[in-house]
Design a protein around this motif. Structure first.
Motif, mmCIF file in Angstrom:
data_model
loop_
_atom_site.group_PDB
_atom_site.id
_atom_site.type_symbol
_atom_site.label_atom_id
_atom_site.label_comp_id
_atom_site.label_asym_id
_atom_site.label_seq_id
_atom_site.Cartn_x
_atom_site.Cartn_y
_atom_site.Cartn_z
ATOM 1 N N ALA A 120 -8.386 5.462 -1.666
ATOM 2 C CA ALA A 120 -7.357 4.478 -1.313
ATOM 3 C C ALA A 120 -7.150 4.447 0.198
ATOM 4 O O ALA A 120 -6.979 3.375 0.786
ATOM 5 C CB ALA A 120 -6.051 4.809 -2.029
ATOM 6 N N SER A 160 0.824 -1.208 0.000
ATOM 7 C CA SER A 160 0.000 0.000 0.000
ATOM 8 C C SER A 160 0.858 1.259 0.000
ATOM 9 O O SER A 160 0.499 2.261 -0.632
ATOM 10 C CB SER A 160 -0.925 0.017 1.219
ATOM 11 O OG SER A 160 -1.869 -1.015 1.120
ATOM 12 N N GLN A 194 -6.973 -0.342 -4.774
ATOM 13 C CA GLN A 194 -6.314 -0.568 -3.488
ATOM 14 C C GLN A 194 -6.809 -1.852 -2.830
ATOM 15 O O GLN A 194 -6.046 -2.549 -2.180
ATOM 16 C CB GLN A 194 -6.527 0.627 -2.561
ATOM 17 C CG GLN A 194 -5.705 0.574 -1.313
ATOM 18 C CD GLN A 194 -4.222 0.447 -1.610
ATOM 19 O OE1 GLN A 194 -3.675 1.140 -2.444
ATOM 20 N NE2 GLN A 194 -3.562 -0.454 -0.929
#
Length: 146
Positions: free
Chosen positions: A52, A25, A117
């Protein structure tokens, strides 16, 4: 029968899954945000960053909640997982209600970033699970000669 004491000492794959997903991430969120800025402008960039971020927060809270559930009594695992999931959904609905009236929010950028994401996070969880060390039989004591 396993006790909560033996379960608390047992190795859990959740730590490795969270670590790997957060690492991916850290790389993907800036890339997603940059892509949204190039394609949709400043509002798209802000919307993608929030989308996200919401996805990452959703999965981090779920992972930490599951870590706590796994450390508890085995008989309560399914009920605990359900409580974590319902809590995540309530928080997600609250975020959507807060952002619903935002004029600057680019819905496509927000949704695309959240979906991308989510896929990145799922890959991180699978890789983290496969690389993590877990005890299969934590209550078994090996002979001292081994």
């Amino acid at each position: 029968m396993r006790t909560s004491q033996s379960r608390a000492r047992a190795s859990s794959p959740v730590r490795s899954m969270l670590r790997t997903s957060l690492l991916l991430s850290a790389v993907s969120v800036p890339v997603i945000t940059l892509g949204a800025w190039l394609l949709r402008g400043a509002d798209g960039m802000a919307s993608a960053l929030i989308g996200a971020g919401v996805a990452v927060a959703f999965f981090v809270v779920g992972g930490l909640g599951m870590r706590a559930v796994i450390a508890g009594e085995a008989a309560l695992s399914m009920a605990g997982a359900l409580v974590v999931y319902i809590g995540q959904l309530i928080a997600l609905v609250a975020v959507f209600l807060v952002l619903r009236g935002a004029d600057w929010l680019d819905g496509r950028a927000f949704a695309a970033a959240a979906i991308i994401q989510t896929l990145v996070w799922q890959v991180g969880q699978v890789v983290g699970f496969r690389r993590g060390r877990h005890e299969i039989y934590p209550d078994v004591t090996l002979p001292s000669g081994s």
